[in-house]
Scaffold this active site. Structure first.
Site, PDB file in Angstrom:
ATOM      1  N   ASN A  38       0.329  -0.038   6.634  1.00  0.00           N
ATOM      2  CA  ASN A  38      -1.127   0.031   6.792  1.00  0.00           C
ATOM      3  C   ASN A  38      -1.857  -1.111   6.084  1.00  0.00           C
ATOM      4  OD1 ASN A  38      -3.485   1.176   7.645  1.00  0.00           O
ATOM      5  ND2 ASN A  38      -3.467   2.884   6.182  1.00  0.00           N
ATOM      6  N   HIS A 123      -4.033  18.917   6.437  1.00  0.00           N
ATOM      7  CA  HIS A 123      -5.132  18.504   5.554  1.00  0.00           C
ATOM      8  C   HIS A 123      -6.364  19.359   5.820  1.00  0.00           C
ATOM      9  CE1 HIS A 123      -3.758  14.101   4.717  1.00  0.00           C
ATOM     10  NE2 HIS A 123      -2.740  14.939   4.706  1.00  0.00           N
ATOM     11  N   ARG A 148      -3.288  21.045   2.301  1.00  0.00           N
ATOM     12  CA  ARG A 148      -3.755  20.130   1.256  1.00  0.00           C
ATOM     13  C   ARG A 148      -5.276  20.175   1.221  1.00  0.00           C
ATOM     14  NH1 ARG A 148      -3.477  13.493   1.090  1.00  0.00           N
ATOM     15  NH2 ARG A 148      -5.579  13.667   1.884  1.00  0.00           N
ATOM     16  N   TYR A 160     -11.642   9.518  -1.753  1.00  0.00           N
ATOM     17  CA  TYR A 160     -10.379   9.520  -1.019  1.00  0.00           C
ATOM     18  C   TYR A 160     -10.160  10.885  -0.351  1.00  0.00           C
ATOM     19  CZ  TYR A 160      -5.698  10.454   0.144  1.00  0.00           C
ATOM     20  OH  TYR A 160      -4.612  10.867   0.870  1.00  0.00           O
ATOM     21  N   HIS A 213      -4.109  10.735  -5.665  1.00  0.00           N
ATOM     22  CA  HIS A 213      -4.136   9.349  -5.175  1.00  0.00           C
ATOM     23  C   HIS A 213      -4.206   8.323  -6.310  1.00  0.00           C
ATOM     24  CE1 HIS A 213      -4.724   6.560  -1.673  1.00  0.00           C
ATOM     25  NE2 HIS A 213      -4.002   7.495  -1.114  1.00  0.00           N
ATOM     26  N   GLU A 237      -0.158  15.562  -6.200  1.00  0.00           N
ATOM     27  CA  GLU A 237       0.528  14.368  -5.710  1.00  0.00           C
ATOM     28  C   GLU A 237      -0.031  13.119  -6.379  1.00  0.00           C
ATOM     29  OE1 GLU A 237       0.088  14.139  -1.463  1.00  0.00           O
ATOM     30  OE2 GLU A 237       0.223  11.965  -1.493  1.00  0.00           O
ATOM     31  N   ARG A 284       8.336  11.773  -2.309  1.00  0.00           N
ATOM     32  CA  ARG A 284       7.566  11.596  -1.065  1.00  0.00           C
ATOM     33  C   ARG A 284       7.852  10.278  -0.347  1.00  0.00           C
ATOM     34  NH1 ARG A 284       3.483  13.740   0.827  1.00  0.00           N
ATOM     35  NH2 ARG A 284       2.081  11.948   0.907  1.00  0.00           N
ATOM     36  N   ASP A 317      -1.221   6.853   9.540  1.00  0.00           N
ATOM     37  CA  ASP A 317      -0.824   5.444   9.640  1.00  0.00           C
ATOM     38  C   ASP A 317       0.696   5.292   9.790  1.00  0.00           C
ATOM     39  OD1 ASP A 317      -1.829   6.221   6.764  1.00  0.00           O
ATOM     40  OD2 ASP A 317      -0.229   4.792   6.375  1.00  0.00           O
ATOM     41  N   GLU A 340       4.544  16.267   5.323  1.00  0.00           N
ATOM     42  CA  GLU A 340       3.104  16.122   5.605  1.00  0.00           C
ATOM     43  C   GLU A 340       2.885  15.992   7.112  1.00  0.00           C
ATOM     44  OE1 GLU A 340       1.341  12.631   3.846  1.00  0.00           O
ATOM     45  OE2 GLU A 340      -0.695  13.365   4.155  1.00  0.00           O
ATOM     46  N   TRP A 403      -7.214   2.590  -5.749  1.00  0.00           N
ATOM     47  CA  TRP A 403      -7.541   3.378  -4.555  1.00  0.00           C
ATOM     48  C   TRP A 403      -6.429   4.380  -4.374  1.00  0.00           C
ATOM     49  CZ3 TRP A 403     -11.191   5.019  -1.602  1.00  0.00           C
ATOM     50  CH2 TRP A 403     -10.867   5.723  -0.428  1.00  0.00           C
TER      51      TRP A 403
HETATM   52  C1  GCO Z   1      -1.304  10.777   2.017  1.00  0.00           C
HETATM   53  C2  GCO Z   1      -1.659   9.376   1.665  1.00  0.00           C
HETATM   54  C3  GCO Z   1      -2.507   8.648   2.641  1.00  0.00           C
HETATM   55  C4  GCO Z   1      -2.547   7.172   2.216  1.00  0.00           C
HETATM   56  C5  GCO Z   1      -2.424   6.310   3.412  1.00  0.00           C
HETATM   57  C6  GCO Z   1      -2.417   4.844   3.035  1.00  0.00           C
HETATM   58  O1  GCO Z   1      -0.986  11.486   1.101  1.00  0.00           O
HETATM   59  O2  GCO Z   1      -1.299  11.103   3.185  1.00  0.00           O
HETATM   60  O3  GCO Z   1      -2.111   9.293   0.344  1.00  0.00           O
HETATM   61  O4  GCO Z   1      -3.763   9.199   2.791  1.00  0.00           O
HETATM   62  O5  GCO Z   1      -3.713   6.871   1.533  1.00  0.00           O
HETATM   63  O6  GCO Z   1      -1.276   6.661   4.105  1.00  0.00           O
HETATM   64  O7  GCO Z   1      -2.054   4.069   4.097  1.00  0.00           O
HETATM   65 MG    MG Z   2      -0.906  10.639  -0.760  1.00  0.00          MG
END
Ligand code: GCO
Ligand code: MG
Length: 403
Positions: A38, A123, A148, A160, A213, A237, A284, A317, A340, A403
């Site tokens: 990504n 999600h 989640r 995020y 994150h 996570e 993960r 992604d 996921e 990020w």
């Molecule tokens: C998740 C991830 C994604 C990432 C993304 C970055 O847990 O699914 O943190 O949200 O931010 O895949 O490319």
């Molecule tokens: Mg993540």
């Protein structure tokens, strides 16, 4: 032997960018591998087209391990997300080819099903706690056993994991990185409230997860884990950036909340210390960013020694090719935890016809020979690549943050 005669790198953007490698053998058999990284997609496309494809032509497609070692050791420059994503694409395409020639789904080649299906988590997000809970209730009604939760942080205009109103969550959303603002203090106040409200509304029969994150220090993560203990999260996570792996031992000293990490890891060497010191509960790392099925199975085998389970990254992604590969992996490894699942858009699903399915909170890769997924190259050609970045994050005083 099925001799490799061609390999194409296909870049397409059905709603978001994907890079796919398609390998072709002299008997006409083809295999696909996801090569999407990504925000840095073209780096992998070039690595494959300019440096890997020439080395594949003429090789025996059945020699997956040898080709893996050739690309890993033979490059001299080992590891790193670009290299390991490129190797993963080759590896997964070769497993696809082997399955098709054997007439078996890939999970059968990996030892067969170790369970009936793979539990997946979805999600639920919203700008407020109420909105997030409403989404979580609707997702639970679809059958999800694990959800989640991410919600907006009062005082911050975006965060995020929370979609813009009326849209799906898609992090890589701009031609140049957008800038978000972050406050750890504000965030740490809202998450325990979110989990308290979620247990009130959803009860105790559903697993609840949360993605930090990479935004806390180890001691802050310890405090969050402790604050969430009464609500029994399945995991938190990426509580802290994982470059300094000793930080996870500090988190462990302060909380029994399970810890998941690894979506940005690309080799077993990123996982080794965390697993061997039993500082984490779920790993993960994914098929696409960690060297394919061949390498991820090695990670899972190491993790199994320490009762660490898998919980593979599966955001949108990662293309449907990775989703299929992840399900063959998850169905067959002994220490599967959860996978996921962020459903792709209809446009994406049409470009990548696939046989995997969802029922009752579980997914199954299907029984078609190989991976059970392909790319419709004609349709793919209609979606031109456009640059798309993940956002960057700043503290309220302007300091650039994680990020
Ligand atoms: C998740 C991830 C994604 C990432 C993304 C970055 O847990 O699914 O943190 O949200 O931010 O895949 O490319
Ligand atoms: Mg993540």
């Amino acid at each position: 032997m099925p001799k490799i005669v061609a390999a194409r790198v296909i870049v397409t953007s059905p709603g978001r960018n994907f890079v796919t490698l398609k390998i072709e053998c002299d008997d006409g058999t083809t295999g696909v591998g996801d090569a999407t990284l990504n925000g840095r997609e073209l780096a992998v496309a070039s690595y494959l087209a300019d440096h890997v494809v020439p080395c594949l032509i003429g090789r025996d497609a059945h020699r997956i391990e040898d080709i893996w070692q050739y690309l890993y050791k033979g490059a001299y420059w080992r590891r790193g997300p670009v290299t390991m994503t490129a190797i993963a694409a080759v590896d997964v395409a070769l497993w696809d080819i082997k399955g098709k020639i054997a007439g078996l789904p890939v999970y059968q080649l990996l030892g067969g099903a170790a369970r009936e299906g793979c539990m997946v988590y979805c999600h639920a997000n919203g700008t407020s706690i109420e909105d997030t809970i409403a989404v979580a209730l609707a997702e639970r009604d679809k059958g999800y056993k694990a959800i989640r939760l991410q919600c907006g942080v009062p005082g911050l205009s975006s965060t995020y994991g929370v979609a813009k109103p009326g849209q799906r969550y898609e992090p890589a959303d701009a031609n140049l990185p957008t800038e978000a603002m972050w406050s750890t203090e504000k965030y740490l106040r809202v998450v325990p409230e979110l989990f308290a409200a979620a247990r009130d509304a959803l009860g105790w029969d559903v697993h609840l997860l949360h993605d930090v994150h990479h935004r806390l220090t180890p001691i802050e993560a310890g405090r969050l884990g402790r604050d969430l203990e009464p609500y029994r999260p399945y995991w938190i996570e990426d509580p802290t950036p994982a470059e300094n792996q000793d930080g996870f031992a500090l988190i462990r000293r302060h909380t029994t909340t399970p810890i998941a990490v690894g979506e940005v890891f690309n080799s077993i060497w990123d996982c080794k210390t965390l697993i061997e010191t039993q500082s984490i509960d779920y790993i993960r790392a994914t098929v696409v960013h960690a060297g394919g099925l061949t390498h991820l199975r090695r990670v899972a085998a190491l993790a199994d020694l320490y009762q660490v389970r898998t919980g593979c990254h599966g955001a949108t992604d990662l293309s449907p090719v990775t989703m299929a590969a992840a399900l063959h992996f998850g169905l067959s490894v002994p220490n599967f935890g959860v996978q996921e699942h962020m459903p792709h858009t209809e446009e994406t699903d049409a470009v990548f016809p696939h046989g995997y399915s969802f029922a009752d909170g579980m997914m199954h890769p299907g029984d078609a020979p190989g991976l059970g997924v392909d790319i419709d190259e004609e349709l793919a050609a209609g979606y031109e690549y456009r640059r798309a970045y993940l956002p960057v994050n700043r503290l309220e005083d302007g300091t650039l943050f994680n990020w």
